[in-house]
Design a protein around this motif. Structure first.
Motif, mmCIF file in Angstrom:
data_model
loop_
_atom_site.group_PDB
_atom_site.id
_atom_site.type_symbol
_atom_site.label_atom_id
_atom_site.label_comp_id
_atom_site.label_asym_id
_atom_site.label_seq_id
_atom_site.Cartn_x
_atom_site.Cartn_y
_atom_site.Cartn_z
ATOM 1 N N LEU A 63 45.342 -58.544 32.178
ATOM 2 C CA LEU A 63 45.090 -59.752 32.967
ATOM 3 C C LEU A 63 43.786 -59.673 33.741
ATOM 4 C CD1 LEU A 63 48.666 -60.359 34.454
ATOM 5 C CD2 LEU A 63 47.693 -61.199 32.297
ATOM 6 N N VAL A 64 43.494 -58.491 34.271
ATOM 7 C CA VAL A 64 42.276 -58.268 35.058
ATOM 8 C C VAL A 64 41.794 -56.855 34.800
ATOM 9 C CG1 VAL A 64 41.375 -57.944 37.392
ATOM 10 C CG2 VAL A 64 42.824 -59.894 36.908
ATOM 11 N N SER A 65 40.500 -56.688 34.638
ATOM 12 C CA SER A 65 39.916 -55.356 34.557
ATOM 13 C C SER A 65 38.465 -55.444 34.996
ATOM 14 C CB SER A 65 39.994 -54.804 33.131
ATOM 15 O OG SER A 65 39.408 -53.517 33.064
ATOM 16 N N GLY A 66 38.124 -54.761 36.073
ATOM 17 C CA GLY A 66 36.752 -54.816 36.525
ATOM 18 C C GLY A 66 36.471 -53.860 37.665
ATOM 19 N N ALA A 67 35.184 -53.545 37.832
ATOM 20 C CA ALA A 67 34.730 -52.741 38.971
ATOM 21 C C ALA A 67 34.429 -53.669 40.131
ATOM 22 C CB ALA A 67 33.484 -51.947 38.597
ATOM 23 N N PHE A 68 34.919 -53.327 41.313
ATOM 24 C CA PHE A 68 34.748 -54.167 42.479
ATOM 25 C C PHE A 68 33.275 -54.286 42.885
ATOM 26 C CE2 PHE A 68 39.263 -52.952 43.622
ATOM 27 C CZ PHE A 68 39.774 -54.235 43.461
ATOM 28 N N PHE A 69 32.962 -55.400 43.528
ATOM 29 C CA PHE A 69 31.624 -55.623 44.057
ATOM 30 C C PHE A 69 31.275 -54.591 45.128
ATOM 31 C CE2 PHE A 69 28.881 -58.062 47.101
ATOM 32 C CZ PHE A 69 27.765 -58.172 46.283
ATOM 33 N N LEU A 70 32.248 -54.268 45.973
ATOM 34 C CA LEU A 70 32.099 -53.255 47.017
ATOM 35 C C LEU A 70 33.373 -52.409 47.049
ATOM 36 C CD1 LEU A 70 30.597 -55.441 49.920
ATOM 37 C CD2 LEU A 70 29.379 -53.687 48.613
ATOM 38 N N PRO A 71 33.331 -51.238 47.661
ATOM 39 C CA PRO A 71 34.528 -50.390 47.696
ATOM 40 C C PRO A 71 35.657 -50.989 48.537
ATOM 41 C CG PRO A 71 32.541 -49.116 48.135
ATOM 42 C CD PRO A 71 32.152 -50.552 48.211
ATOM 43 N N VAL A 72 36.886 -50.610 48.182
ATOM 44 C CA VAL A 72 38.074 -51.060 48.917
ATOM 45 C C VAL A 72 38.903 -49.839 49.325
ATOM 46 C CG1 VAL A 72 38.105 -53.204 47.599
ATOM 47 C CG2 VAL A 72 39.541 -51.288 46.850
ATOM 48 N N LYS A 73 39.965 -50.108 50.103
ATOM 49 C CA LYS A 73 40.881 -49.048 50.532
ATOM 50 C C LYS A 73 42.214 -49.244 49.814
ATOM 51 C CE LYS A 73 40.441 -49.858 55.004
ATOM 52 N NZ LYS A 73 40.573 -49.675 56.474
ATOM 53 N N PRO A 74 42.429 -48.556 48.706
ATOM 54 C CA PRO A 74 43.654 -48.769 47.930
ATOM 55 C C PRO A 74 44.930 -48.428 48.697
ATOM 56 C CG PRO A 74 42.422 -46.891 47.080
ATOM 57 C CD PRO A 74 41.531 -47.578 48.055
#
Length: 299
Positions: A63-74
Motif C-alpha cells: 500500500l505504501v513504501s517510501g523513504a521519509f522526507f525527514l526522520p521520524v521517531k518510530p
C-alpha cells in the motif's frame, strides 16, 4: 520499535497516490490515512516503520513504501485500523517527528523532483586572471521561482530596476564580486548593487521574496543555495555554494541547484578565502549566462 539495521537509507519510489492517502501535520506529528477495504482486519496489515522509512502491506499487496522526507521517531508513533467517514476503513498513522516544529514540504523523498531544467555558467577570475568556468544545474521543477530569479540574473535578460531616484541596478551577475569565501564552509556572491560591504542585493522583481520551499536536502559540497543573511523569507540576488556538509544548510536555506562542472575552479577560489570571509585577491564573475543541452551559450 525497529532496529537501526532496518533503516532504508536511499529514497524509494512511493507507491502511495497522495490523493488516496491524504496526510496532514502538526508541530509534533504527521497524520496519514491509508484507505483499505471494509472487510480488512488489523492482523492482515503489516507495517514496517523505521526512523527513515515506512512500508505498509495488506493481504500481500503493498500500500505504501517510501523513504521519509525527514526522520521520524518510530517508538513514539502509532497506527490503528478504524472506520472511515462515508464507509469503508482506513489505517490511521500518528507519526512523531524527530524534530518538532519542523515543517515538512512533502511526506516522501520520492515526491521531490530534482530534475535539472536549466544549466547556467559563470566565468570566474582571481586577481584579474581567468580561473575557469563553473556550470550549475538548476532544479526548476522543485524551486521554479528561485530558479527563475537566479537564471535571469545569470543572463541579464531582465535589464535594470530603479530602486530610487538616484539608484538604478543592473540585474546581472556579470561584473559582480565573489565577496565572501570561508574555506570549508561557503563561497558567496551575487550582490548586484555592488555594495562595498557585500550586504546588498535585489531580486528580478525589485525586492526580496520568500523562501520557496526546503524540498531539496543538503548533501554536501557543490550545492547552490540562496543567501539571506540569516533572516527567513529574505531572498534577493545573493547566493552561496557549499564547500562541505554544513548543518546550517539542512533546513534554513533554499537549495535550488548543483555544480555540474568546474568544482576545481571553486576549490581554487576557496584558497583565496579566510575565516572572516575576506579574499586575498579580488574574485569576480567576469561573464555568465545560460547554456543549452549541447553546452552552447544561449544568446
Amino acid at each position: 520499535a525497529n532496529h537501526e539495521s532496518d533503516l532504508v537509507r536511499s529514497p524509494q519510489p512511493s507507491t502511495m497516490p497522495s490523493a488516496d492517502a491524504p496526510w496532514t501535520q502538526s508541530n509534533k506529528e504527521l497524520t496519514l490515512l491509508i484507505p483499505v477495504g471494509a472487510d480488512v482486519r488489523a492482523k492482515e496489515v503489516q507495517v514496517r516503520l523505521t526512523s527513515q522509512s515506512l512500508k505498509v502491506t495488506c493481504r500481500g499487496a503493498e500500500l505504501v513504501s517510501g523513504a521519509f522526507f525527514l526522520p521520524v521517531k518510530p517508538d513514539d508513533s502509532l497506527w490503528e485500523l478504524e472506520a472511515a467517514a462515508g464507509g469503508g476503513k482506513h489505517i490511521r498513522f500518528g507519526i512523531a517527528k524527530l524534530r518538532p516544529n519542523m515543517q515538512w514540504d512533502c511526506l516522501f523523498l520520492s515526491e521531490v523532483d530534482s530534475t535539472i531544467t536549466h544549466t547556467v555558467y559563470m566565468d570566474i577570475t582571481i586577481g584579474d586572471q581567468p580561473a575557469g568556468r563553473v556550470t550549475f544545474g538548476l532544479y526548476g521543477n522543485a524551486c521554479p521561482k528561485t530558479v527563475d530569479n537566479f537564471r535571469c540574473l545569470c543572463t541579464g535578460e531582465r535589464g535594470s530596476v530603479k530602486l530610487s531616484k538616484k539608484q538604478t541596478v543592473r540585474l546581472h551577475y556579470e561584473g559582480t564580486a565573489i565577496h565572501r569565501v570561508v574555506p570549508g564552509f561557503l563561497i558567496q556572491g551575487g550582490d548586484v548593487t555592488h555594495s562595498p560591504s557585500g550586504a546588498g542585493g535585489v531580486s528580478i522583481w525589485g525586492g526580496v521574496f520568500d523562501d520557496e520551499n526546503f524540498k531539496i536536502k543538503h548533501t554536501g559540497a557543490g550545492q547552490i543555495l540562496m543567501a539571506h543573511f540569516g533572516i527567513a523569507n529574505n531572498n534577493q540576488s545573493q547566493f552561496a555554494v557549499s564547500l562541505g556538509k554544513i548543518t546550517e544548510f539542512e533546513s534554513k536555506h533554499v537549495i535550488f541547484g548543483q555544480v555540474l562542472d568546474g568544482m576545481q575552479v571553486l576549490r581554487a577560489v576557496e584558497l583565496e578565502g579566510s575565516g572572516e570571509g575576506f579574499t586575498s585577491r579580488p574574485v569576480m564573475i567576469a561573464a555568465c549566462g545560460e547554456i543549452d543541452g549541447a553546452g552552447r551559450e544561449i544568446e
